[in-house]
Design a protein around this motif. Structure first.
Motif, PDB file in Angstrom:
ATOM      1  N   VAL A 351      -2.022 -12.252   4.939  1.00 12.55           N
ATOM      2  CA  VAL A 351      -2.879 -11.133   4.527  1.00 12.55           C
ATOM      3  C   VAL A 351      -2.065 -10.275   3.570  1.00 12.55           C
ATOM      4  O   VAL A 351      -1.101  -9.630   3.979  1.00 12.55           O
ATOM      5  CB  VAL A 351      -3.360 -10.299   5.728  1.00 12.55           C
ATOM      6  N   ASP A 352      -2.438 -10.259   2.301  1.00 10.61           N
ATOM      7  CA  ASP A 352      -1.656  -9.547   1.281  1.00 10.61           C
ATOM      8  C   ASP A 352      -1.583  -8.051   1.588  1.00 10.61           C
ATOM      9  O   ASP A 352      -2.559  -7.442   2.058  1.00 10.61           O
ATOM     10  CB  ASP A 352      -2.276  -9.747  -0.099  1.00 10.61           C
ATOM     11  N   VAL A 353      -0.440  -7.454   1.258  1.00 10.69           N
ATOM     12  CA  VAL A 353      -0.223  -6.041   1.553  1.00 10.69           C
ATOM     13  C   VAL A 353      -1.190  -5.140   0.793  1.00 10.69           C
ATOM     14  O   VAL A 353      -1.456  -4.001   1.204  1.00 10.69           O
ATOM     15  CB  VAL A 353       1.249  -5.658   1.278  1.00 10.69           C
ATOM     16  N   TRP A 354      -1.740  -5.620  -0.324  1.00 12.35           N
ATOM     17  CA  TRP A 354      -2.693  -4.785  -1.064  1.00 12.35           C
ATOM     18  C   TRP A 354      -3.925  -4.457  -0.225  1.00 12.35           C
ATOM     19  O   TRP A 354      -4.611  -3.449  -0.493  1.00 12.35           O
ATOM     20  CB  TRP A 354      -3.096  -5.417  -2.387  1.00 12.35           C
ATOM     21  N   GLN A 355      -4.215  -5.273   0.771  1.00 16.24           N
ATOM     22  CA  GLN A 355      -5.366  -4.982   1.644  1.00 16.24           C
ATOM     23  C   GLN A 355      -5.190  -3.610   2.303  1.00 16.24           C
ATOM     24  O   GLN A 355      -6.107  -2.782   2.311  1.00 16.24           O
ATOM     25  CB  GLN A 355      -5.503  -6.077   2.703  1.00 16.24           C
ATOM     26  N   SER A 356      -4.011  -3.378   2.866  1.00 18.10           N
ATOM     27  CA  SER A 356      -3.743  -2.079   3.498  1.00 18.10           C
ATOM     28  C   SER A 356      -3.648  -0.960   2.477  1.00 18.10           C
ATOM     29  O   SER A 356      -4.175   0.147   2.682  1.00 18.10           O
ATOM     30  CB  SER A 356      -2.435  -2.155   4.303  1.00 18.10           C
ATOM     31  N   ALA A 357      -2.983  -1.233   1.347  1.00 16.70           N
ATOM     32  CA  ALA A 357      -2.793  -0.199   0.328  1.00 16.70           C
ATOM     33  C   ALA A 357      -4.130   0.255  -0.265  1.00 16.70           C
ATOM     34  O   ALA A 357      -4.369   1.456  -0.463  1.00 16.70           O
ATOM     35  CB  ALA A 357      -1.864  -0.724  -0.767  1.00 16.70           C
ATOM     36  N   LYS A 358      -5.009  -0.696  -0.527  1.00 22.78           N
ATOM     37  CA  LYS A 358      -6.311  -0.384  -1.114  1.00 22.78           C
ATOM     38  C   LYS A 358      -7.161   0.441  -0.143  1.00 22.78           C
ATOM     39  O   LYS A 358      -7.784   1.443  -0.532  1.00 22.78           O
ATOM     40  CB  LYS A 358      -7.024  -1.675  -1.486  1.00 22.78           C
ATOM     41  N   PHE A 359      -7.154   0.035   1.123  1.00 27.17           N
ATOM     42  CA  PHE A 359      -7.931   0.767   2.134  1.00 27.17           C
ATOM     43  C   PHE A 359      -7.370   2.177   2.309  1.00 27.17           C
ATOM     44  O   PHE A 359      -8.132   3.155   2.399  1.00 27.17           O
ATOM     45  CB  PHE A 359      -7.906   0.009   3.458  1.00 27.17           C
ATOM     46  N   ALA A 360      -6.046   2.288   2.352  1.00 26.75           N
ATOM     47  CA  ALA A 360      -5.420   3.598   2.547  1.00 26.75           C
ATOM     48  C   ALA A 360      -5.758   4.553   1.411  1.00 26.75           C
ATOM     49  O   ALA A 360      -6.073   5.730   1.636  1.00 26.75           O
ATOM     50  CB  ALA A 360      -3.909   3.438   2.671  1.00 26.75           C
ATOM     51  N   ALA A 361      -5.715   4.061   0.174  1.00 28.60           N
ATOM     52  CA  ALA A 361      -6.000   4.915  -0.981  1.00 28.60           C
ATOM     53  C   ALA A 361      -7.441   5.412  -0.949  1.00 28.60           C
ATOM     54  O   ALA A 361      -7.715   6.595  -1.194  1.00 28.60           O
ATOM     55  CB  ALA A 361      -5.726   4.146  -2.266  1.00 28.60           C
ATOM     56  N   ARG A 362      -8.367   4.516  -0.640  1.00 25.43           N
ATOM     57  CA  ARG A 362      -9.784   4.906  -0.602  1.00 25.43           C
ATOM     58  C   ARG A 362     -10.058   5.866   0.545  1.00 25.43           C
ATOM     59  O   ARG A 362     -10.779   6.860   0.378  1.00 25.43           O
ATOM     60  CB  ARG A 362     -10.656   3.644  -0.462  1.00 25.43           C
ATOM     61  N   LEU A 363      -9.455   5.597   1.702  1.00 23.54           N
ATOM     62  CA  LEU A 363      -9.699   6.456   2.861  1.00 23.54           C
ATOM     63  C   LEU A 363      -9.118   7.848   2.635  1.00 23.54           C
ATOM     64  O   LEU A 363      -9.752   8.859   2.970  1.00 23.54           O
ATOM     65  CB  LEU A 363      -9.098   5.828   4.108  1.00 23.54           C
ATOM     66  N   ALA A 364      -7.927   7.902   2.053  1.00 24.15           N
ATOM     67  CA  ALA A 364      -7.291   9.203   1.796  1.00 24.15           C
ATOM     68  C   ALA A 364      -8.132  10.048   0.848  1.00 24.15           C
ATOM     69  O   ALA A 364      -8.226  11.270   0.992  1.00 24.15           O
ATOM     70  CB  ALA A 364      -5.890   8.994   1.238  1.00 24.15           C
ATOM     71  N   SER A 365      -8.776   9.414  -0.126  1.00 24.98           N
ATOM     72  CA  SER A 365      -9.601  10.160  -1.082  1.00 24.98           C
ATOM     73  C   SER A 365     -10.908  10.636  -0.454  1.00 24.98           C
ATOM     74  O   SER A 365     -11.495  11.614  -0.919  1.00 24.98           O
ATOM     75  CB  SER A 365      -9.893   9.289  -2.306  1.00 24.98           C
ATOM     76  N   ALA A 366     -11.352   9.952   0.597  1.00 23.26           N
ATOM     77  CA  ALA A 366     -12.627  10.306   1.224  1.00 23.26           C
ATOM     78  C   ALA A 366     -12.457  11.262   2.397  1.00 23.26           C
ATOM     79  O   ALA A 366     -13.400  11.953   2.777  1.00 23.26           O
ATOM     80  CB  ALA A 366     -13.335   9.033   1.708  1.00 23.26           C
TER      81      ALA A 366
END
Length: 415
Positions: A351-366
């Motif tokens: 599971v590529d690390v971008w999965q967590s990074a992408k989710f974290a960025a979107r969640l932090a903005s919301a």
């Protein structure tokens, strides 16, 4: 056919044909006509997990929920009559057939429980006794006396009963104040069978509750159970998890201010969709090496291998199922989400690390509540396999500390 085992003149096989929880059949090697196979273990309530033939008998493990039973079926050449014996196990939990040889009698097993470390045992058919093999030096925490496991069933959103294993200290009070983690996976038909974890014990020692939710998508109740949380039915996986959290709150194990949800890899769907569907229900969440964007997963190096379980973007119905289970795509602006810590090994090839990074960025903005969105990245880890004991202990310590911080436990508040 999901498993086979041979004697000198017979073949036994485990099959799901007309038996979603499996059955066992026997056929003579001299005439290997499957249409003439004799039933050995008929399909029923229990899931047939494994079979292995010794010189004296066929040994079979079955599972009711997550608790294993051991059966012995003496060989009966040429007879359609079957005699099934149940062997009493020393503890209630899981039993794995480790070494069974068609030229030798008896069976070597590995037996474990939620509160007992795995140990090797030998069943001697002559004395009809199962005995501990002194091959492993006893550990200080092999059999703690202050904790227990409670096997319960709770109703999910559609009335289906979900098995749950609740681990607690024996002196736990049902006062709605216990720090509680709901753990789930729910994919590939994998079942969380009873095992003892010293790291989970550390959580229980502090008065925590740890609930294993055997949600649909797992194999706890057979192949039908797996298929009920797969592709178009995947929503049952996280809805079952939500139902478990609600039950724990209703039965005063904990409260919304002290409950968190945790899962790893495909369990990222379990965690991510639970908190995006019911953000107010949880105080904190930890997806570990989680799959958070199911729409883009297929384009990753390991993506194609997961199509049979989750579906493909190339078929409309399966694309819609993938979109429904994709946590990233269900984050909404201006919503009060729980605190989240995403745990990932940067060298993860599954599971590529971008999965967590992408989710974290979107969640932090919301996120509007000011709750933290953190990432715990380890540049010396991958998907988890091969991690050292020290790495695993440090990771667990950080996860437990994060939950206790967000639950308001005084010793874990920043100073």
């Amino acid at each position: 056919v999901a498993g086979i085992s041979f004697t000198r003149d017979q073949m036994y096989f485990r099959t799901s044909l007309d038996a979603p929880r499996y059955k066992v059949m026997r056929v003579a090697l001299a005439r290997p006509d499957l249409s003439q196979a004799v039933p050995v273990i008929a399909p029923g309530r229990d899931v047939v997990v494994s079979i292995a033939a010794a010189n004296d008998a066929l040994y079979v493990t079955q599972r009711r929920g997550v608790i294993t039973t051991l059966l012995r079926v003496p060989h009966a050449q040429g007879s359609r009559q079957v005699n099934v014996e149940q062997i009493a196990l020393p503890i209630s939990g899981s039993a794995l057939l480790v070494d069974v040889d068609p030229q030798l009698t008896g069976a070597v097993l590995s037996i474990a429980g939620w509160t007992r470390a795995s140990k090797p045992y030998f069943y001697d058919p002559a004395g009809k006794k199962i005995a501990l093999l002194n091959l492993v030096r006893p550990g200080a925490f092999d059999a703690p006396q202050d904790i227990e496991a409670r096997e319960v069933s709770i109703k999910s959103h559609d009335g289906v009963e979900i098995p749950v294993s609740v681990l607690v200290r024996k002196d736990t009070k049902l006062d709605g104040n216990n720090p509680t983690i709901v753990y789930g996976y729910g994919s590939y038909g994998i079942t969380e069978e009873p095992f003892f974890s010293p790291r989970v014990y550390a959580w229980l020692e502090r008065g925590g509750v740890y609930a294993f939710a055997h949600v649909r998508g797992s194999g706890a109740l057979g192949e039908d159970w797996h298929n009920a949380g797969r592709k178009a039915t995947k929503s049952n996986t996280w809805k079952d998890g939500i139902a478990v959290a609600e039950w724990l709150i209703a039965n005063r194990y904990t409260s919304r201010e002290r409950i968190g949800i945790y899962g790893g890899s495909a369990g990222g769907i379990f965690v991510g969709r639970a908190i995006t569907e019911r953000p107010e229900l949880f105080a904190a969440a930890v997806p570990s090496v989680g799959v958070m964007d199911m729409v883009r997963t297929e384009s990753s190096a390991n993506g194609v291998a997961n199509i049979p379980e989750f579906g493909t973007i190339k078929k409309e119905d399966e694309f819609r199922a993938l979109l429904a289970m994709s946590s990233y795509h269900h984050i909404k602006d201006a919503v009060k989400y729980p605190a989240v810590m995403l745990v990932h090994g940067v060298n993860d090839t599954r599971v590529d690390v971008w999965q967590s990074a992408k989710f974290a960025a979107r969640l932090a903005s919301a996120q509007t509540e000011g709750k933290p969105v953190l990432m715990r990245l380890d540049y010396d880890l991958g998907h988890g396999q091969g991690g050292t004991r020290t790495q695993q202990q440090l990771q667990s310590a950080d996860i437990w500390s994060f939950f206790l911080w967000q639950f308001g436990v005084a010793e874990f508040q920043p100073k």
